[in-house]
Design an enzyme around this catalytic site. Structure first.
Site, PDB file in Angstrom:
ATOM      1  N   GLU A 131      14.099  40.852 -23.523  1.00  0.00           N
ATOM      2  CA  GLU A 131      15.086  40.643 -22.450  1.00  0.00           C
ATOM      3  C   GLU A 131      16.396  40.096 -23.039  1.00  0.00           C
ATOM      4  O   GLU A 131      16.360  39.229 -23.915  1.00  0.00           O
ATOM      5  CB  GLU A 131      14.505  39.648 -21.442  1.00  0.00           C
ATOM      6  CG  GLU A 131      15.380  39.404 -20.226  1.00  0.00           C
ATOM      7  CD  GLU A 131      14.754  38.376 -19.266  1.00  0.00           C
ATOM      8  OE1 GLU A 131      13.825  37.653 -19.680  1.00  0.00           O
ATOM      9  OE2 GLU A 131      15.187  38.323 -18.096  1.00  0.00           O
ATOM     10  N   LYS A 189      16.896  44.039 -12.987  1.00  0.00           N
ATOM     11  CA  LYS A 189      15.808  43.101 -12.669  1.00  0.00           C
ATOM     12  C   LYS A 189      15.769  42.773 -11.178  1.00  0.00           C
ATOM     13  O   LYS A 189      16.766  42.335 -10.595  1.00  0.00           O
ATOM     14  CB  LYS A 189      16.017  41.831 -13.492  1.00  0.00           C
ATOM     15  CG  LYS A 189      14.898  40.798 -13.422  1.00  0.00           C
ATOM     16  CD  LYS A 189      15.202  39.670 -14.435  1.00  0.00           C
ATOM     17  CE  LYS A 189      14.141  38.586 -14.476  1.00  0.00           C
ATOM     18  NZ  LYS A 189      14.422  37.609 -15.562  1.00  0.00           N
ATOM     19  N   CYS A 193      10.730  40.638 -17.278  1.00  0.00           N
ATOM     20  CA  CYS A 193      10.310  39.238 -17.271  1.00  0.00           C
ATOM     21  C   CYS A 193       9.706  38.778 -15.931  1.00  0.00           C
ATOM     22  O   CYS A 193       8.594  39.151 -15.625  1.00  0.00           O
ATOM     23  CB  CYS A 193      11.468  38.352 -17.708  1.00  0.00           C
ATOM     24  SG  CYS A 193      10.934  36.702 -18.288  1.00  0.00           S
TER      25      CYS A 193
END
Lengths: 311, 311
Positions: free
Chosen positions: B46, B119, B173
């Protein structure tokens, strides 16, 4: 309302005796023992008083089903009241002529039958031919037995039960592979998800896949604890059960109780045993504050969950 | 279309160098090495070329963002083409003045920028103050950069990318804690879910909770592999990063690649390394046939998934 103080949960991992009466007697002995050791909530394995009869299609086996008003659940209600324990009693339910369910009776510590959870996800695989024997739980508001208060909350056939000691989400076996079932039941306010189970090894597969199967089973359910910040308790069946014309099934035990971070509080091998662990509801809130997953769910974005396939 | 033959995936686990230029250079070296070792699909951590800058609120750090048309992604596109590899490149995206995202560029093996995953689940916790730095991915059909073909399929902001070697679901994540994200992306037809990550220990917590945190992180994602019958690849950041006035963060590595039954094909410790594993799509179908979870989902009963809380 969630639990406000610690409660002690027991998972009874066992097999069956030669007759239904002997299996119930042995289970009663194990329940008394668990209560003596301090258990407040006691969970039995899936279809606790019967052999795992779904190994082949046999019309006569529908006779194994018993109404919730029958002698087995009646006896368990009296036992719950006597011992002041909550009992989760999975059994083969005869709801109506020709309508049978894979159900769990939820009995409060005063002997009240709160109602029934009926297994939502029904498998059908070699030696696990459950779609023949069980109508699935309903996605509409479910009919509960006459006079039962029913679940405290429900959504689409998933339910949470307010008992004397804890808010309990009951799911059954194959349900354990579905994050959806765990999530919805946790959102209904469960402190603990219990998964009465009958999972085993095909003898021919055990050497190659046995260990990975146990690990996948445990991992999937520990992940429900982690994703939702709830306790998880999974009592599994133990022991070999034959079936004519087949190699039979060896139920693999490995019952466990996990905390809201997925850590094992108690776990079993393959032999009959009773697991006991104390669950502190303060740990639920503490875990959810440390990594606050519930806050960040994208409830605006999950409509795809309602489809079978999206490709 | 899913992959029809085995593909080899690499996860690059590393930290950062002293400057952005040096970090990109070091990453290029690692990518070349992975390609030489046979990787077809290479995934970075990330925010690969930046320190994990979200440890405090600092307006100047918005300057770390770079448009997808900037030099870093341009260089990565040329590298993908040169090496004939698919690259998953997570970076801090400057979409517009005052609009920044935690994104991953998906670059096909001919250098085509297929588009961006942004994300969806944004955390915000001590030293992980991401809601300040990132607008979340959208639940409506997402705007892709001009000229990009975009994802092959999408639902609510979750996406699957058809690359030369495999159908890839990219998540980032915090997304990894949400079974919903894994499920929807798998239903979109992914062969593999990749989770570029920057998760670490607070030094004060490491001794008490460090091991359980790594185990929870790995367990949650292995469970996505199991529940959905897909490969999972999670490249995490490694190494200590300081932050003035705090004890800093120790990114814990432990990247891994798991098969559709949750078995680890490769896994790392805490040091920089590159994991490589070959994924055979035949194993996806084989796993899903043995325990056919997708068949039995109760899509009629999951509306509760769309609520924040049901109690």
């Amino acid at each position: 309302m969630s639990a406000t103080k610690p409660f002690t949960i027991a998972c009874i991992q066992d097999g069956i005796a030669d007759t239904q009466a002997a299996t119930v007697d042995a289970t009663v002995t194990r329940i008394r023992d668990a209560a003596r050791r301090g258990a407040n909530v006691i969970c039995l394995k899936e279809l606790f008083d019967a052999p795992y009869f779904c190994k082949t299609l046999d019309q006569a086996r529908f006779n194994l089903a018993e109404p919730v008003t029958g002698p087995t659940i009646t006896r368990m209600r009296a036992l719950a009241k006597e011992l002041a324990v909550v009992l989760i009693v999975p059994f083969y339910e005869r709801q109506a002529p020709g309508l049978y369910r894979n159900s769990a009776a939820v009995i409060d510590a005063d002997g009240t039958l709160l109602g029934l959870y009926r297994k939502m996800h029904i498998p059908h695989d070699p030696l696990f031919e459950e779609k023949y024997y069980f109508a699935p739980g309903e996605s509409t508001a479910m009919a509960q037995p006459e006079g039962c208060p029913g679940p405290a909350r429900q959504s689409g056939g998933f339910m949470v039960w307010e008992t004397k000691y804890a808010a309990i989400g009951v799911l059954i076996c194959w349900d354990q592979w579905y994050p959806e079932a765990a999530r919805i039941t946790a959102l209904l306010g469960a402190d603990v998800l219990v998964y009465p189970t009958a999972i085993g090894w095909h003898p021919a597969e055990k050497a190659t896949f046995g260990e990975a199967q146990v690990d996948a089973w445990r991992t999937a359910q520990r992940a429900h604890a982690i994703a939702n910040g709830v306790f998880v308790a999974a009592p599994n069946r133990a022991g070999f059960e034959p079936e004519a014309g087949t190699a039979g099934l060896e139920f693999f035990g490995h019952s466990f109780i996990a905390d809201p971070f997925g850590r094992l509080l108690a776990d079993a091998g393959t032999e009959p045993t009773t697991l006991i662990a104390t669950c502190d509801p303060a740990l639920i809130e503490d875990t959810r504050r440390n990594w606050p997953f519930l806050r960040d769910r994208r409830v605006d974005a999950y409509r795809g969950m309602l489809e079978r396939w999206l490709a």
